[in-house]
Scaffold this active site. Sequence first.
Site, PDB file in Angstrom:
ATOM      1  N   GLU A 157      16.583  32.780  23.422  1.00  0.00           N
ATOM      2  CA  GLU A 157      17.989  32.507  23.120  1.00  0.00           C
ATOM      3  C   GLU A 157      18.931  32.713  24.304  1.00  0.00           C
ATOM      4  OE1 GLU A 157      19.288  34.577  19.636  1.00  0.00           O
ATOM      5  OE2 GLU A 157      17.792  33.636  18.339  1.00  0.00           O
ATOM      6  N   GLU A 354      11.783  32.439  15.133  1.00  0.00           N
ATOM      7  CA  GLU A 354      12.521  33.434  14.342  1.00  0.00           C
ATOM      8  C   GLU A 354      13.190  32.746  13.153  1.00  0.00           C
ATOM      9  OE1 GLU A 354      15.459  35.885  16.351  1.00  0.00           O
ATOM     10  OE2 GLU A 354      14.109  36.193  18.057  1.00  0.00           O
TER      11      GLU A 354
HETATM   12  C1  FCB Z   1      18.436  36.681  17.089  1.00  0.00           C
HETATM   13  C2  FCB Z   1      17.772  37.589  18.094  1.00  0.00           C
HETATM   14  C3  FCB Z   1      16.983  38.708  17.478  1.00  0.00           C
HETATM   15  C4  FCB Z   1      17.665  39.284  16.254  1.00  0.00           C
HETATM   16  C5  FCB Z   1      18.062  38.187  15.297  1.00  0.00           C
HETATM   17  C6  FCB Z   1      18.701  38.672  14.035  1.00  0.00           C
HETATM   18  O1  FCB Z   1      19.547  36.073  17.659  1.00  0.00           O
HETATM   19  O2  FCB Z   1      16.920  36.849  18.934  1.00  0.00           O
HETATM   20  O3  FCB Z   1      16.739  39.676  18.466  1.00  0.00           O
HETATM   21  O4  FCB Z   1      18.725  40.065  16.635  1.00  0.00           O
HETATM   22  O5  FCB Z   1      18.930  37.299  15.943  1.00  0.00           O
END
Ligand code: FCB
Length: 451
Positions: A157, A354
Amino acid sequence: MGGFLWGAATASYQIEGAAAEDGREPSIWDVFCQVPGAIANGDDGNLAVDHYHRWPEDVALMSALGLDAYRFSVSWSRVLTADGTPNPAGIAFYDRLVDGLLAHGLEPWLTLYHWDLPAHLLGGWTARATAERFAEYALVVHDRLGDRVRRWTTLNEPWCSAMLGYGAGVHAPGHTDPTEALTAAHHLLLGHGLAARALREADASASIGITLNYTPLYPANPDDPADVDLVRRADGTAHRLFTDPVFGRGYPADVIEDAGPHWPAGAVRDPDPATIAVPLDFLGVNYYSTQMVRAGTTPGPSPHVTAPGLVEVSRGFERTDMGWEVHPAGFLELLRRIGRTWAGPAGVPLYITENGAAYPDAPTADGHVEDADRIAYLDAHLTAVAAARASGVDIRGYFVWSLLDNFEWALGYDKRFGIVAVDEELRRIPKASARWYASQIASGRMRGEGT
Ligand code: FCB
């Protein structure tokens, strides 16, 4: 019909603790956590959930849940000292972890950078030298672990690192300067390109990717040109600024124009776009939520450096404990867009690196968490992944965020994303969602769809 990889994700600073052990040096997050008011409750990652010492238990837990893979990140300041020499004691931790994962049949998915930049690097990501140091660091990690780790993600990210860290000032290093934010974005992407190229040269069979985050935006009034233009601008810096150059299209012309005097023209040198466009083996997609927005006037620094007036509008959707709207249909639309626009034409498969949700998770009297809300969230989003696969988007795996409740950056330990709870004594207590996740893996869900 290919297989489907099931995993869980974490990040070094959010779980490891042992902040000053075995020669680990401070990262920008150690420094930021000391700024009064920067982190909820004055929390920090000094102890976190002590994964540094409890990793054997965490690995055994993942194995018991039937996971195929574990996505973790390496702490740069644990493995390299300020004078640039490798720290054997720090590297030994990841050595043990990787061996432990493999012994349990879990595939290590290693992310090189999940936001914990060594604090000694002058200028942080506003300095071009940081991109060069990053490629050197990648090679040091590869030299020690490359015989066993086949999956390499350069950055997690970069939008957050650049825009939250240097634009909005809510993440380390806490700066609020749009030019710095865009400069950092460029150097992060350059670091990705340099590191990916170095890894590729060192190891032709390594699988190399990057993880980008996507928060699709919708105009509050699709008939209002101001709202529509705002969405174009915010989508520009949130998504196209990163995805376009990674897929060889260079920086979007409209973003450069929107940025005006803040565009770091001097930082973007001639071979950089080609360096950033290094061929990828996979794209990691992180998705949590969507936003409906309108043009307004918000005071103060914004992560939307080319859309500073952006105001979020409620459309009545259910929200998680982060205040993020739950919108699985937005996920499906996004996956189709990524497939159609970027990954599909390049023949690059996607992995969801994620997805997950924070809920308050009030434990029962015996300390258990019956998180039906998280199960519903995960179920709906997995259904979106299946639908995207059924419509031809090449998605090969899914990592839930997160394995454990952990240090949620500026929000401290209050926001719980884990499928496994961690209590005051740091005991690991699987939530109902962990058992549910294991049952989905065992059931063969996802086997039917896709390529
Ligand atoms: C993302 C991050 C991760 C976590 C989630 C909720 O942006 O990569 O580390 O904080 O959000």
